[in-house]
Motif scaffolding. Structure first.
Motif, mmCIF file in Angstrom:
data_model
loop_
_atom_site.group_PDB
_atom_site.id
_atom_site.type_symbol
_atom_site.label_atom_id
_atom_site.label_comp_id
_atom_site.label_asym_id
_atom_site.label_seq_id
_atom_site.Cartn_x
_atom_site.Cartn_y
_atom_site.Cartn_z
ATOM 1 N N LEU A 235 73.282 -24.210 83.602
ATOM 2 C CA LEU A 235 73.926 -25.461 84.451
ATOM 3 C C LEU A 235 72.873 -26.715 83.994
ATOM 4 N N ILE A 236 71.823 -26.710 83.896
ATOM 5 C CA ILE A 236 70.695 -27.498 83.466
ATOM 6 C C ILE A 236 70.864 -27.933 82.092
ATOM 7 N N LEU A 237 71.165 -26.927 81.168
ATOM 8 C CA LEU A 237 71.710 -27.287 79.893
ATOM 9 C C LEU A 237 72.800 -28.425 79.885
ATOM 10 N N ALA A 238 73.966 -28.017 80.502
ATOM 11 C CA ALA A 238 75.021 -28.671 80.686
ATOM 12 C C ALA A 238 75.002 -30.113 81.012
ATOM 13 N N VAL A 239 74.121 -30.174 82.159
ATOM 14 C CA VAL A 239 73.419 -31.559 82.612
ATOM 15 C C VAL A 239 72.914 -32.426 81.499
ATOM 16 N N ILE A 240 71.974 -31.671 80.736
ATOM 17 C CA ILE A 240 71.419 -32.119 79.314
ATOM 18 C C ILE A 240 72.416 -32.729 78.488
ATOM 19 N N LYS A 241 73.307 -31.859 78.096
ATOM 20 C CA LYS A 241 74.576 -32.092 77.140
ATOM 21 C C LYS A 241 75.273 -33.471 77.535
ATOM 22 N N LEU A 242 75.628 -33.313 79.036
ATOM 23 C CA LEU A 242 76.218 -34.532 79.269
ATOM 24 C C LEU A 242 75.718 -35.922 79.212
ATOM 25 N N GLY A 243 74.404 -35.951 78.444
ATOM 26 C CA GLY A 243 73.724 -36.894 78.460
ATOM 27 C C GLY A 243 72.685 -37.853 79.541
ATOM 28 N N PHE A 244 72.504 -36.989 80.715
ATOM 29 C CA PHE A 244 71.680 -37.245 81.668
ATOM 30 C C PHE A 244 70.254 -37.539 81.151
ATOM 31 N N ASN A 245 69.613 -38.360 81.659
ATOM 32 C CA ASN A 245 67.907 -38.389 81.589
ATOM 33 C C ASN A 245 67.317 -37.197 81.624
ATOM 34 N N THR A 246 66.743 -36.513 81.015
ATOM 35 C CA THR A 246 65.727 -35.529 81.305
ATOM 36 C C THR A 246 64.786 -35.559 82.193
ATOM 37 N N ASN A 247 64.314 -36.924 82.351
ATOM 38 C CA ASN A 247 63.317 -37.216 83.550
ATOM 39 C C ASN A 247 63.789 -36.967 84.782
ATOM 40 N N TYR A 248 64.922 -36.488 84.988
ATOM 41 C CA TYR A 248 65.591 -36.615 86.419
ATOM 42 C C TYR A 248 66.344 -35.206 86.687
ATOM 43 N N LEU A 249 65.664 -34.368 85.827
ATOM 44 C CA LEU A 249 66.070 -33.070 85.984
ATOM 45 C C LEU A 249 65.911 -32.347 87.362
ATOM 46 N N LYS A 250 64.599 -32.628 87.905
ATOM 47 C CA LYS A 250 64.140 -32.283 89.110
ATOM 48 C C LYS A 250 65.232 -32.672 90.379
ATOM 49 N N ILE A 251 65.801 -33.803 90.253
ATOM 50 C CA ILE A 251 67.022 -34.159 91.172
ATOM 51 C C ILE A 251 68.228 -33.379 91.101
ATOM 52 N N PHE A 252 68.491 -33.027 89.784
ATOM 53 C CA PHE A 252 69.741 -32.172 89.441
ATOM 54 C C PHE A 252 69.560 -31.019 89.980
ATOM 55 N N SER A 253 68.219 -30.343 89.779
ATOM 56 C CA SER A 253 67.984 -29.378 90.224
ATOM 57 C C SER A 253 68.173 -28.791 91.808
ATOM 58 N N ALA A 254 67.685 -29.999 92.650
ATOM 59 C CA ALA A 254 67.952 -30.024 94.003
ATOM 60 C C ALA A 254 69.192 -30.236 94.207
#
Length: 279
Positions: A235-254
């Motif tokens: 799921l995190i890989l998909a978020v990265i592949k969609l082009g979202f800023n990796t600095n915001y991974l914590k909020i996507f995790s939440a």
């Protein structure tokens, strides 16, 4: 990329298995996680840079995590400090301990031997799974489970619930530190800030596994945590592949964790009163 993601998922699954001991069996959140996880990495990486073999360094990291859990347990069971506050106190203290151990905020393993690779991850997860399942099926393990299920009833059977909670915190944080040690070796460095938000990742592994598999046996639940951790990494890989800023991974995790936690409630509301037999 897929193999790397699975490898990461397996390593994070160990964290989820450690958190399962307190969050699901003892039914309380242990914030020590965010201290014992990077502590394991700091101890392992420091020992490797000092000439220790990766295996010995990893085992010592496990012991360091156990000690962190022991301190939390003593504050909680003997000092009567609320578990949340006890965990926060130890988590905060671990930051200073890591700085003393490493001598700096981060430390690398460039050019040094380390436990790294998919097979290492598979072996580590299988060992933790088997040992946890064996422990939870011993007489001591059943007393530990009984403490989490119903403390008053456990006391009526002569079980020392304080010792069971202390044991759970020790074993849980040992496993969490083991995960931290292996992930730090896989990443090639240790950092004092590496524990920030890891409890969310561990909880996500547990919750995703439960959402996917529902009510299952103990061993199947442990396996579900591993599968949940791998799914989370994808799921995190998909978020990265969609082009979202990796600095915001914590909020996507939440967001992912919150969504998974709400699924059972949403399912109950959507399918309320619906009968599958059509009557």
């Amino acid at each position: 990329m897929i193999v790397s993601t699975i490898n990461q998922g397996l390593l994070w699954a160990i964290l989820g298995l450690g958190i399962f001991m307190t969050f699901r069996i003892l039914n309380f959140p242990d914030m020590t996680t965010e201290g014992s996880f990077p502590l394991g990495g700091a101890v392992a990486v420091t020992m490797i840079t000092q000439g220790a073999t990766p295996l010995v360094a990893t085992l010592v990291a496990f012991v360091a995590g156990c000690l962190a859990g022991l301190v939390t347990g003593l504050l909680y069971t003997k000092g009567k400090i609320p578990i949340l506050l006890a965990g926060i106190l130890v988590m905060t203290s671990c930051n200073s301990v890591m700085l003393m151990v490493m001598g700096r905020a981060n430390l690398g393993l460039l050019g040094l031997d380390k436990l790294k690779g998919t097979w290492i991850s598979v072996i580590a997860v299988v060992l933790v799974l088997v040992l946890m399942f064996y422990f939870l099926n011993t007489q001591l393990g059943q007393a530990f489970i009984a403490t989490g299920d119903n403390m008053d009833m456990a006391k009526s059977f002569g079980i020392n619930t304080d010792r069971m909670e202390l044991l759970g915190l020790i074993v849980s944080n040992g496993i969490i530190a083991l995960s931290g040690a292996l992930i730090s070796q896989n990443d090639g460095y240790a950092d004092v800030s590496k524990g920030l938000g890891v409890i969310v990742i561990g909880l996500a592994s547990i919750i995703i596994g439960e959402v996917l598999f529902g009510n299952v046996s103990l061993f199947e639940r442990l396996i579900a945590i591993v599968i949940g951790a791998i799914c989370y990494q994808f799921l995190i890989l998909a978020v990265i592949k969609l082009g979202f800023n990796t600095n915001y991974l914590k909020i996507f995790s939440a967001i992912i964790l919150a969504s998974c936690l709400m699924i059972p409630t949403l399912k109950a509301k959507v399918f309320k009163g619906v009968k599958l037999n059509g009557n």
